[in-house]
Write an enzyme that holds these catalytic residues in place. Structure first.
Site, mmCIF file in Angstrom:
data_model
loop_
_atom_site.group_PDB
_atom_site.id
_atom_site.type_symbol
_atom_site.label_atom_id
_atom_site.label_comp_id
_atom_site.label_asym_id
_atom_site.label_seq_id
_atom_site.Cartn_x
_atom_site.Cartn_y
_atom_site.Cartn_z
ATOM 1 N N GLU A 252 0.823 -1.083 0.018
ATOM 2 C CA GLU A 252 0.045 -0.203 0.034
ATOM 3 C C GLU A 252 0.975 1.092 0.020
ATOM 4 O OE1 GLU A 252 -3.335 -0.352 2.738
ATOM 5 O OE2 GLU A 252 -3.845 -2.027 1.999
ATOM 6 N N GLU A 386 -4.928 -8.996 -0.214
ATOM 7 C CA GLU A 386 -5.336 -8.715 1.045
ATOM 8 C C GLU A 386 -7.055 -8.534 0.605
ATOM 9 O OE1 GLU A 386 -4.097 -5.608 3.660
ATOM 10 O OE2 GLU A 386 -2.148 -6.043 3.118
HETATM 11 O O1 AHR Z 1 -4.895 -6.249 6.947
HETATM 12 C C1 AHR Z 1 -4.719 -5.099 7.763
HETATM 13 C C2 AHR Z 1 -3.900 -3.919 6.997
HETATM 14 O O2 AHR Z 1 -4.930 -3.542 6.253
HETATM 15 C C3 AHR Z 1 -2.756 -4.236 6.310
HETATM 16 O O3 AHR Z 1 -1.767 -4.020 7.393
HETATM 17 C C4 AHR Z 1 -2.612 -3.269 5.380
HETATM 18 O O4 AHR Z 1 -1.945 -3.402 4.318
HETATM 19 C C5 AHR Z 1 -4.299 -3.025 4.908
HETATM 20 O O5 AHR Z 1 -4.378 -1.584 5.256
#
Ligand code: AHR
Length: 582
Positions: A252, A386
């Site tokens: 990110e 994610e």
């Molecule tokens: O999964 C939790 C968080 O969500 C991670 O650290 C981040 O990459 C995302 O914003």
């Protein structure tokens, strides 16, 4: 993933006000930007527009089912209607890469510490500090890869603090500002992967690290030659070079990873891609390490522009840098900050969350279309590293630990997303649910020596036959489940052939109240019976707890052909996986 909790930076504050704000900052470090809140709201609005956007097969079937609904209101026989599902095995599709069943383990809350690592001196049975019950459970779902050490944590992680002894004690400013003992570091991670039989997906620190630091990490891990770093690895108990299958270049980077513009990130990507090398002799020609660039976190112009910029650069890339994957993050949240509860909810919240999760289809298609423009041969994978349901923290838990329960709703949510990935298997070749243990939509929950497997875990277990299978197109009329004006497809299904040629079907009955009868027509197969498992429970919010671990567990499922026809009777709110016997 964009998110916001009305957070204000402490930078312009002073004295006690600053101190108070900084405490909040520690707990909510990665949550920022008013702009993000606006984006999130527009995403919610888009939920309701979703049904009217042509293009995706899911939406097309929803349209078809609306017609059905009109007929059904005139003749109230919806329960009795059979759903025709046809599979033509003569037209195989792409491979469903087993890496779409990947996991994610960040140094966050009890995800690593307690969830995986208890230390060699713990009374909890362990092997070199890694808990045995968790390893056995993960082996059973054949985890293909584990993304580590983050997440936002990765861009503040300095690997040298997690090797040798004694270990440096640091902080975890992203997630509650707690102590990071660094007792689970590189060698422990690799040992854990070895114990569960998974591949490494290492996320290197682009935000606050340097290319040299990352390049030395890879040398420490992978060189077979007697360099100082290889000798250090040997001194730490591992003579042979490790294999690193996947390398994530930043996390990110447009947000918690350093708030970079696409151009700034691209300059970093090129440098890291060039200098962070894998030296393992076994990974030079075959099994080369795949490099994954930071990709979008949503569907709005900010994200499509990001994908466009990275893919355009990829199209013109020279010999000196490369990438094999573009990551995408998308959580099912509905409202930010996450306020939907993970327990004690009703059918409205069930329908809202599932409606929102189906946006994944739209998102995958939107970014795939941009990728197709620059990479028509689909060399670069879309890596959804994610995803999952993100709900309000459990009452009494530390907010920065992202602890939540996992219900039957999450099992349905997982199946719907895995089906979306499988339907886009030509581009989506890897995905990592967030997160593996004790955090967000977890497979496993632990409390000291206790462990419980979640409904999501069981979906992953039931879907094992789809790992590296060949996608086969299933055609069906999804029908409609409507609740409080929220329309959802009533049924979802995928089909695939495993390596032995056996046909597998996964069918989800989204409707929480009505069972569904599926009449199968299998072109090219004389089906005699179907056998497998089904997962359901009495309520949409049914969960497994330490005291009642078997509330949502799979039950055997079978059906025999009659008069040459195979009919599957699915329970309401269920996920069913069957093999077809000829
Ligand atoms: O999964 C939790 C968080 O969500 C991670 O650290 C981040 O990459 C995302 O914003």
């Amino acid at each position: 993933m964009h998110k916001n909790v009305g957070y204000q930076s402490s930078a312009n504050l002073a004295g006690p006000q600053k101190e108070q704000q900084m405490t909040q900052e520690i707990a909510f470090r990665p949550f920022r930007s008013i702009q993000c809140r606006i984006l999130r709201q527009s995403q919610v609005r888009r939920t309701f527009l979703f049904a009217f956007q042509a293009g995706s097969p899911l939406v097309r079937s929803l349209f078809a089912s609306l017609t059905l609904l009109v007929v059904a209101t005139a003749v109230p026989v919806a329960t009795a209607q059979k759903i025709q599902l046809s599979v033509d095995v003569s037209k195989p599709g792409p491979k469903i890469d087993r890496n779409i069943f990947g996991q994610f383990a960040e140094h966050l809350g009890h995800g690593v510490y307690e969830g995986i690592w208890v230390g060699p001196d713990s009374k909890i049975p362990n092997t070199r500090g890694i808990r045995n019950d968790v390893v056995a459970a993960l082996k059973a779902i054949r985890v293909p890869n584990v993304r580590w050490p983050g997440g936002c944590f990765a861009d503040e992680y300095h690997w040298r603090k997690g090797i040798g002894s004694p270990r440096a004690v640091t902080l975890n400013p992203n997630w509650g500002g707690v102590i990071e003992p660094n007792t689970f570091g590189t060698n422990e991670y690799m040992d854990f992967l070895d114990q569960i039989g998974a591949e490494a997906y290492l996320s290197v620190n682009v935000g606050s690290g340097t290319p040299q630091e990352a390049s030395e990490w890879l040398e420490y891990l992978t060189t077979a030659q007697a360099t100082t770093l290889a000798k250090e690895r040997d001194a730490n108990g591992h003579l042979a070079p490790y294999k690193v299958a996947f390398l994530g270049i930043g996390n990110e980077s447009w947000d918690c990873g350093g708030n970079m513009t696409p151009d700034y990130y691209l300059s970093q990507l090129k440098i890291y891609s060039r200098f962070v090398r894998n030296f393992n002799p076994a990974q030079q020609d075959k099994q080369q390490m795949l490099k994954i660039a930071v990709g979008p976190g949503g569907g709005e112009p900010r994200w499509t522009e990001w994908t466009d910029a990275i893919m355009k650069a990829y199209q013109n890339h020279t010999w000196s840098w490369d990438m094999n994957g573009l990551s995408m993050h998308s959580y099912t949240v509905v409202k930010w900050p996450p306020s939907y509860t993970s327990v004690g909810f009703g059918e409205t919240e069930y329908a809202q969350i599932l409606k929102s999760t189906l946006e994944m289809n739209d998102l995958v298609e939107k970014h795939s279309a941009i990728m197709d423009k620059y990479d028509p041969q689909k060399k670069v994978a879309l890596v959804v590293d994610e995803w999952g349901g993100w709900y309000a923290p459990l009452p009494g838990s530390t907010p920065g630990f992202l602890a939540q329960q996992n219900s039957l709703r999450d099992a349905v949510l997982a199946a719907l997303n895995l089906n979306i990935f499988a339907r886009h298997a030509d581009r989506v070749r890897m995905a990592n649910i967030a997160q593996m243990i004790n955090v967000l939509q977890a497979m496993i929950l632990t409390d000291k020596e206790k462990m419980v497997l979640t409904p999501t875990y069981y979906v992953y277990k039931m879907y094992v036959p789809f790992q590296d299978s060949t996608f086969v197109r299933a055609t069906f009329d999804a029908g409609t489940f409507t609740h409080d004006g929220i329309m959802l497809p009533r049924i979802d299904a995928i089909a695939a052939k495993d390596k032995a040629g056996k046909l597998w079907l996964a069918i989800t009955n989204v409707d929480p109240n009505q069972s569904a009868e599926i009449e199968l027509s299998l072109v090219g197969i004389n089906a005699k019976s179907a056998a497998g498992e089904t997962l359901s429970a009495s309520r949409v919010d049914s969960v497994n707890t330490f005291d009642a671990p078997n509330t949502v567990v799979p039950k055997p499922f079978s059906a025999k052909a009659q008069d040459g026809k195979l009919t599957l009777k699915l329970e309401p709110k269920s996920v069913t996986v069957v093999a077809i016997e000829q």
